[in-house]
Design a protein around this motif. Structure first.
Motif, PDB file in Angstrom:
ATOM      1  N   LEU A 107       0.844  -1.188   0.000  1.00  0.00           N
ATOM      2  CA  LEU A 107       0.000   0.000   0.000  1.00  0.00           C
ATOM      3  C   LEU A 107       0.882   1.242   0.000  1.00  0.00           C
ATOM      4  O   LEU A 107       1.767   1.383   0.853  1.00  0.00           O
ATOM      5  CB  LEU A 107      -0.901  -0.001   1.238  1.00  0.00           C
ATOM      6  N   ALA A 108       0.631   2.163  -0.938  1.00  0.00           N
ATOM      7  CA  ALA A 108       1.442   3.383  -1.054  1.00  0.00           C
ATOM      8  C   ALA A 108       0.904   4.452  -0.104  1.00  0.00           C
ATOM      9  O   ALA A 108       0.402   5.505  -0.507  1.00  0.00           O
ATOM     10  CB  ALA A 108       1.434   3.887  -2.493  1.00  0.00           C
ATOM     11  N   HIS A 109       1.040   4.167   1.191  1.00  0.00           N
ATOM     12  CA  HIS A 109       0.463   5.040   2.219  1.00  0.00           C
ATOM     13  C   HIS A 109       1.329   4.969   3.472  1.00  0.00           C
ATOM     14  O   HIS A 109       2.079   3.994   3.669  1.00  0.00           O
ATOM     15  CB  HIS A 109      -0.961   4.582   2.537  1.00  0.00           C
ATOM     16  N   ALA A 110       1.241   5.978   4.316  1.00  0.00           N
ATOM     17  CA  ALA A 110       2.079   6.032   5.516  1.00  0.00           C
ATOM     18  C   ALA A 110       1.713   4.953   6.522  1.00  0.00           C
ATOM     19  O   ALA A 110       2.571   4.464   7.264  1.00  0.00           O
ATOM     20  CB  ALA A 110       1.980   7.413   6.161  1.00  0.00           C
ATOM     21  N   THR A 111       0.428   4.580   6.557  1.00  0.00           N
ATOM     22  CA  THR A 111      -0.034   3.568   7.513  1.00  0.00           C
ATOM     23  C   THR A 111      -0.950   2.572   6.813  1.00  0.00           C
ATOM     24  O   THR A 111      -1.488   2.842   5.738  1.00  0.00           O
ATOM     25  CB  THR A 111      -0.817   4.220   8.671  1.00  0.00           C
ATOM     26  N   ARG A 112      -1.138   1.430   7.431  1.00  0.00           N
ATOM     27  CA  ARG A 112      -2.094   0.457   6.909  1.00  0.00           C
ATOM     28  C   ARG A 112      -3.515   1.008   7.047  1.00  0.00           C
ATOM     29  O   ARG A 112      -3.762   1.912   7.849  1.00  0.00           O
ATOM     30  CB  ARG A 112      -1.984  -0.871   7.661  1.00  0.00           C
ATOM     31  N   ALA A 164       6.710   1.171   2.982  1.00  0.00           N
ATOM     32  CA  ALA A 164       7.789   1.301   3.965  1.00  0.00           C
ATOM     33  C   ALA A 164       8.008  -0.018   4.694  1.00  0.00           C
ATOM     34  O   ALA A 164       9.156  -0.466   4.882  1.00  0.00           O
ATOM     35  CB  ALA A 164       7.472   2.408   4.955  1.00  0.00           C
ATOM     36  N   GLU A 165       6.935  -0.666   5.096  1.00  0.00           N
ATOM     37  CA  GLU A 165       7.041  -1.954   5.778  1.00  0.00           C
ATOM     38  C   GLU A 165       7.593  -3.035   4.863  1.00  0.00           C
ATOM     39  O   GLU A 165       8.264  -3.970   5.313  1.00  0.00           O
ATOM     40  CB  GLU A 165       5.672  -2.388   6.304  1.00  0.00           C
ATOM     41  N   ALA A 166       7.339  -2.891   3.571  1.00  0.00           N
ATOM     42  CA  ALA A 166       7.792  -3.886   2.592  1.00  0.00           C
ATOM     43  C   ALA A 166       9.220  -3.628   2.118  1.00  0.00           C
ATOM     44  O   ALA A 166       9.744  -4.377   1.292  1.00  0.00           O
ATOM     45  CB  ALA A 166       6.841  -3.915   1.403  1.00  0.00           C
ATOM     46  N   GLY A 167       9.847  -2.561   2.623  1.00  0.00           N
ATOM     47  CA  GLY A 167      11.242  -2.306   2.283  1.00  0.00           C
ATOM     48  C   GLY A 167      11.492  -1.155   1.342  1.00  0.00           C
ATOM     49  O   GLY A 167      12.608  -0.993   0.834  1.00  0.00           O
ATOM     50  N   MET A 168      10.464  -0.317   1.095  1.00  0.00           N
ATOM     51  CA  MET A 168      10.629   0.827   0.195  1.00  0.00           C
ATOM     52  C   MET A 168      10.084   2.069   0.894  1.00  0.00           C
ATOM     53  O   MET A 168       8.995   2.552   0.583  1.00  0.00           O
ATOM     54  CB  MET A 168       9.901   0.564  -1.128  1.00  0.00           C
ATOM     55  N   PRO A 169      10.832   2.626   1.845  1.00  0.00           N
ATOM     56  CA  PRO A 169      10.337   3.759   2.633  1.00  0.00           C
ATOM     57  C   PRO A 169      10.129   5.019   1.810  1.00  0.00           C
ATOM     58  O   PRO A 169      10.824   5.256   0.813  1.00  0.00           O
ATOM     59  CB  PRO A 169      11.443   3.968   3.677  1.00  0.00           C
ATOM     60  N   GLY A 170       9.148   5.812   2.236  1.00  0.00           N
ATOM     61  CA  GLY A 170       8.902   7.100   1.595  1.00  0.00           C
ATOM     62  C   GLY A 170       8.120   7.031   0.308  1.00  0.00           C
ATOM     63  O   GLY A 170       7.888   8.074  -0.320  1.00  0.00           O
ATOM     64  N   PHE A 171       7.687   5.846  -0.099  1.00  0.00           N
ATOM     65  CA  PHE A 171       6.941   5.732  -1.360  1.00  0.00           C
ATOM     66  C   PHE A 171       5.451   5.767  -1.040  1.00  0.00           C
ATOM     67  O   PHE A 171       4.876   4.795  -0.564  1.00  0.00           O
ATOM     68  CB  PHE A 171       7.305   4.438  -2.090  1.00  0.00           C
ATOM     69  N   GLU A 172       4.843   6.915  -1.287  1.00  0.00           N
ATOM     70  CA  GLU A 172       3.423   7.109  -0.996  1.00  0.00           C
ATOM     71  C   GLU A 172       2.741   7.780  -2.182  1.00  0.00           C
ATOM     72  O   GLU A 172       3.321   8.661  -2.825  1.00  0.00           O
ATOM     73  CB  GLU A 172       3.244   7.978   0.248  1.00  0.00           C
TER      74      GLU A 172
END
Length: 322
Positions: free
Chosen positions: A222-227, A238-246
């Motif tokens: 999910l391209a969002h700061a939180t679930r 971010a949780e999947a290893g790609m921080p800052g991608f929203e």
């Protein structure tokens, strides 16, 4: 001279009082909310949810006018020329800020010719794949794309849309070779994703959630700061290893730039009360949305940031519309 200044001051105060009274009396006739998409889509649904409740507050009818065409620019151009009296409002999406850098010959300025009133809701984009792909995590998917000899396709709802530009940013940041396949809207794209004619896509969560829940699409991140509650088991980028991608599409209410600040505040406050009700909040959350209810000032700051971010995405993608 003092007498002249005193009289002028009285006149100015009278004008301001009259203006305030006029805004307090708004509306005294029906209000139209223009939606730059066909009936039935997420923007139309959200606009109608608001429009159904406003008559109880305003004691006047609120009419939705669907005016699709040219990536929202037909309706936007008309709205930019409307009177700023509050009787013609505009519910639109992230396409509005994208158009500022995507279109080269617009007859209006998407940033200067509109008065932001309130950001109602944000719905994030989710990266999904056809279930026939083996990858179930973001690292595995990226690895499979890089190893693919045949190549993979990434679908979108059309050139220059948030879904397309987010895909281009994803490709650029990960150094991926993906063939872009544009569609005309969510429905045909999702049909082909389910059928395996295309491999992956960024999709507005509201359009994908039912097929994700039914197992017809596989969510990756999910391209969002939180679930979000609608797909609580799907990790963020971010949780999947790609921080800052929203990335998200959003739904906001505008008026023409000539709309007075006092009137913007009144409309915002009236709409915000509706959006904050449990019934409306539940509907937006069920669509995968986040309730924002932003003030005109907060919405303006959001628009400024969005315009910068999407300008970067447009540049990376090379997309342009004359």
């Amino acid at each position: 001279m003092k007498l002249i200044k005193h009289i002028a001051g009285i006149a100015l105060a009278g004008c301001m009082a009259a203006g305030g009274a006029a805004h307090a009396a708004f509306p005294d006739r029906p209000v139209t909310i223009v939606v730059p998409y066909p009936a039935g889509g997420a923007t139309d649904v959200i606009a109608r949810l608001v429009a159904e409740k406003l008559p109880a507050v305003w004691k006047q009818p609120v009419v939705i006018r669907n005016q699709p065409g040219a990536g929202t620019t037909v309706a936007a151009e008309a709205l930019s020329r409307a009177a700023g009296d509050g009787y013609t409002l505009y519910m639109t999406t992230a396409a509005h800020t994208i158009s500022a850098s995507l279109y080269k010959n617009l007859k209006y300025d998407p940033l200067k010719d509109f008065a932001p009133i309130t950001l109602v809701s944000t719905i994030p984009l989710v990266l999904v794949t056809t279930p026939s792909l083996p990858a179930k995590t973001l690292p595995d998917l990226i690895g499979d794309i890089k190893k693919s000899k045949e190549g993979m396709t990434i679908a979108s709802t059309g050139n220059g849309t948030p879904q397309h530009l987010t895909g281009e940013l994803f490709k650029s940041k990960q150094g991926l070779e993906l063939v872009h396949i544009p569609y005309r809207g969510d429905a045909p794209m999702i049909t082909d994703l389910i059928g395996g004619q295309v491999q992956l896509a960024f999709v507005t969560l509201s359009a994908a959630v039912s097929n994700i829940q039914a197992g017809k699409l596989r969510p990756i991140a999910l391209a969002h700061a939180t679930r979000v509650k609608a797909i609580a088991d799907v990790p963020t980028f971010a949780e999947a290893g790609m921080p800052g991608f929203e990335a998200a599409t959003w739904f906001g209410l505008f008026g023409p730039a000539s709309m007075p600040q006092e009137l913007r505040q009144k409309i915002y406050q009236d709409v915000a009360k509706i959006v904050a009700t449990p019934e409306m909040t539940e509907r937006l959350v069920a669509m995968g949305g986040e309730v924002n209810n932003s003030s005109p000032e907060e919405f303006q700051a959001f628009i400024d940031k969005e315009a910068r971010n999407w300008a970067e995405a447009v540049k990376i993608s090379g997309a342009s519309v004359d």
